[in-house]
Design a protein around this motif. Sequence first.
Motif, PDB file in Angstrom:
ATOM      1  N   PHE A  73       0.834  -1.204   0.000  1.00  0.00           N
ATOM      2  CA  PHE A  73       0.000   0.000   0.000  1.00  0.00           C
ATOM      3  C   PHE A  73       0.873   1.260   0.000  1.00  0.00           C
ATOM      4  N   PHE A  74       1.076   1.902   1.144  1.00  0.00           N
ATOM      5  CA  PHE A  74       1.722   3.218   1.185  1.00  0.00           C
ATOM      6  C   PHE A  74       3.241   3.207   1.040  1.00  0.00           C
ATOM      7  N   GLU A  75       3.891   2.086   1.351  1.00  0.00           N
ATOM      8  CA  GLU A  75       5.354   2.027   1.344  1.00  0.00           C
ATOM      9  C   GLU A  75       5.914   3.218   2.136  1.00  0.00           C
ATOM     10  N   ALA A  76       5.508   3.254   3.414  1.00  0.00           N
ATOM     11  CA  ALA A  76       5.738   4.407   4.289  1.00  0.00           C
ATOM     12  C   ALA A  76       7.205   4.782   4.471  1.00  0.00           C
ATOM     13  N   GLU A  77       8.100   3.808   4.486  1.00  0.00           N
ATOM     14  CA  GLU A  77       9.518   4.148   4.676  1.00  0.00           C
ATOM     15  C   GLU A  77      10.054   4.966   3.511  1.00  0.00           C
ATOM     16  N   LYS A  78       9.634   4.641   2.307  1.00  0.00           N
ATOM     17  CA  LYS A  78      10.110   5.349   1.116  1.00  0.00           C
ATOM     18  C   LYS A  78       9.299   6.615   0.834  1.00  0.00           C
ATOM     19  N   TYR A  79       7.987   6.564   1.117  1.00  0.00           N
ATOM     20  CA  TYR A  79       7.087   7.692   0.843  1.00  0.00           C
ATOM     21  C   TYR A  79       6.345   8.056   2.139  1.00  0.00           C
ATOM     22  N   PRO A  80       6.974   8.811   3.027  1.00  0.00           N
ATOM     23  CA  PRO A  80       6.405   9.042   4.365  1.00  0.00           C
ATOM     24  C   PRO A  80       5.163   9.933   4.409  1.00  0.00           C
ATOM     25  N   ASN A  81       4.919  10.736   3.376  1.00  0.00           N
ATOM     26  CA  ASN A  81       3.792  11.672   3.419  1.00  0.00           C
ATOM     27  C   ASN A  81       2.906  11.594   2.184  1.00  0.00           C
ATOM     28  N   MET A  82       1.611  11.820   2.401  1.00  0.00           N
ATOM     29  CA  MET A  82       0.687  12.136   1.316  1.00  0.00           C
ATOM     30  C   MET A  82       0.583  13.653   1.327  1.00  0.00           C
ATOM     31  N   ILE A  83       0.535  14.258   0.154  1.00  0.00           N
ATOM     32  CA  ILE A  83       0.459  15.724   0.086  1.00  0.00           C
ATOM     33  C   ILE A  83      -0.588  16.134  -0.932  1.00  0.00           C
ATOM     34  N   PHE A  84      -1.466  17.040  -0.514  1.00  0.00           N
ATOM     35  CA  PHE A  84      -2.435  17.648  -1.423  1.00  0.00           C
ATOM     36  C   PHE A  84      -2.122  19.131  -1.494  1.00  0.00           C
ATOM     37  N   GLN A  85      -1.889  19.638  -2.699  1.00  0.00           N
ATOM     38  CA  GLN A  85      -1.628  21.060  -2.928  1.00  0.00           C
ATOM     39  C   GLN A  85      -2.732  21.610  -3.819  1.00  0.00           C
ATOM     40  N   SER A  86      -3.519  22.536  -3.289  1.00  0.00           N
ATOM     41  CA  SER A  86      -4.622  23.084  -4.079  1.00  0.00           C
ATOM     42  C   SER A  86      -4.098  23.875  -5.268  1.00  0.00           C
ATOM     43  N   LYS A  87      -4.871  23.837  -6.373  1.00  0.00           N
ATOM     44  CA  LYS A  87      -4.557  24.617  -7.570  1.00  0.00           C
ATOM     45  C   LYS A  87      -5.672  25.601  -7.887  1.00  0.00           C
ATOM     46  N   SER A  88      -6.922  25.222  -7.563  1.00  0.00           N
ATOM     47  CA  SER A  88      -8.047  26.129  -7.808  1.00  0.00           C
ATOM     48  C   SER A  88      -9.163  25.839  -6.809  1.00  0.00           C
ATOM     49  N   ILE A  89      -9.887  26.890  -6.474  1.00  0.00           N
ATOM     50  CA  ILE A  89     -11.028  26.791  -5.566  1.00  0.00           C
ATOM     51  C   ILE A  89     -12.198  27.485  -6.249  1.00  0.00           C
ATOM     52  N   LYS A  90     -13.286  26.732  -6.439  1.00  0.00           N
ATOM     53  CA  LYS A  90     -14.452  27.255  -7.151  1.00  0.00           C
ATOM     54  C   LYS A  90     -15.666  27.230  -6.224  1.00  0.00           C
ATOM     55  N   THR A 100      -9.712  21.791  -6.348  1.00  0.00           N
ATOM     56  CA  THR A 100      -8.957  20.913  -7.228  1.00  0.00           C
ATOM     57  C   THR A 100      -7.475  21.147  -6.977  1.00  0.00           C
ATOM     58  N   GLY A 101      -6.735  20.050  -6.956  1.00  0.00           N
ATOM     59  CA  GLY A 101      -5.308  20.175  -6.724  1.00  0.00           C
ATOM     60  C   GLY A 101      -4.564  18.902  -7.041  1.00  0.00           C
ATOM     61  N   ASP A 102      -3.268  18.943  -6.808  1.00  0.00           N
ATOM     62  CA  ASP A 102      -2.405  17.796  -7.028  1.00  0.00           C
ATOM     63  C   ASP A 102      -2.291  17.002  -5.735  1.00  0.00           C
ATOM     64  N   PHE A 103      -2.637  15.723  -5.818  1.00  0.00           N
ATOM     65  CA  PHE A 103      -2.551  14.822  -4.671  1.00  0.00           C
ATOM     66  C   PHE A 103      -1.427  13.847  -4.968  1.00  0.00           C
ATOM     67  N   THR A 104      -0.446  13.789  -4.075  1.00  0.00           N
ATOM     68  CA  THR A 104       0.690  12.884  -4.245  1.00  0.00           C
ATOM     69  C   THR A 104       0.632  11.817  -3.169  1.00  0.00           C
ATOM     70  N   ILE A 105       0.569  10.577  -3.627  1.00  0.00           N
ATOM     71  CA  ILE A 105       0.575   9.421  -2.740  1.00  0.00           C
ATOM     72  C   ILE A 105       1.553   8.415  -3.323  1.00  0.00           C
ATOM     73  N   LYS A 106       2.453   7.936  -2.506  1.00  0.00           N
ATOM     74  CA  LYS A 106       3.395   6.886  -2.918  1.00  0.00           C
ATOM     75  C   LYS A 106       4.161   7.284  -4.189  1.00  0.00           C
ATOM     76  N   GLY A 107       4.529   8.558  -4.281  1.00  0.00           N
ATOM     77  CA  GLY A 107       5.320   9.047  -5.399  1.00  0.00           C
ATOM     78  C   GLY A 107       4.558   9.322  -6.678  1.00  0.00           C
ATOM     79  N   GLU A 108       3.245   9.053  -6.683  1.00  0.00           N
ATOM     80  CA  GLU A 108       2.396   9.310  -7.851  1.00  0.00           C
ATOM     81  C   GLU A 108       1.563  10.559  -7.595  1.00  0.00           C
ATOM     82  N   THR A 109       1.487  11.446  -8.575  1.00  0.00           N
ATOM     83  CA  THR A 109       0.696  12.668  -8.434  1.00  0.00           C
ATOM     84  C   THR A 109      -0.429  12.667  -9.457  1.00  0.00           C
ATOM     85  N   ASN A 110      -1.648  12.905  -8.969  1.00  0.00           N
ATOM     86  CA  ASN A 110      -2.830  13.001  -9.830  1.00  0.00           C
ATOM     87  C   ASN A 110      -3.653  14.206  -9.393  1.00  0.00           C
ATOM     88  N   GLU A 111      -4.383  14.772 -10.339  1.00  0.00           N
ATOM     89  CA  GLU A 111      -5.287  15.869 -10.017  1.00  0.00           C
ATOM     90  C   GLU A 111      -6.572  15.281  -9.440  1.00  0.00           C
TER      91      GLU A 111
END
Length: 176
Positions: A73-90, A100-111
């Motif tokens: 799942f998270f591979e916590a030792e290698k990827y210790p944090n999930m991060i959401f950075q907002s890009k727009s608020i409607k 809407t923003g970029d969500f990074t989990i386990k080294g993958e980033t998706n909007e």
Amino acid sequence: MSTLTLDKVHSSLDFSIKHMVVSKAKGEFQDFDVDFSGDLSDLESASFKVTIPVTSIDTGNEDRDGHLKSGDFFEAEKYPNMIFQSKSIKKVSDDEYEVTGDFTIKGETNEETFTVEYNGTSKSPLDGSTVAGFAVAGKVNREAYGMTYNAAVETGGMLLGKDVKFEGDFEFIVEG
């Protein structure tokens, strides 16, 4: 410009996922931080960053928590944090927004887009401070973040659903 400090004692971040086709497995992240930049009177021009240490996951079951922190799942030792950075608020209605923003989990980033309800501000009767509250809800497809672990269930279907639902309630102390 408003300075908001997260009140972790009065905030929560929960999740749920379909389990064995017929129920849900639930849990929470016991640690997270939200950095807010902007003005409460103009939320569409604000931005925020949410940082969630994945080691703070708590499902009430130590073995399951350990599995979630592993490479399945998270591979916590290698990827210790999930991060959401907002890009727009409607603004969607008086107190509801789509963020809407970029969500990074386990080294993958998706909007991703989450629904945020602004609950307004209130004055604390205990110390006179002003607090602001937000409720957040949304879901993400865990497989889009490389979390594809699953197993077939004897009666048909899969052990785990693809969608993870998030719900958060955040209270901030407002300064300025």
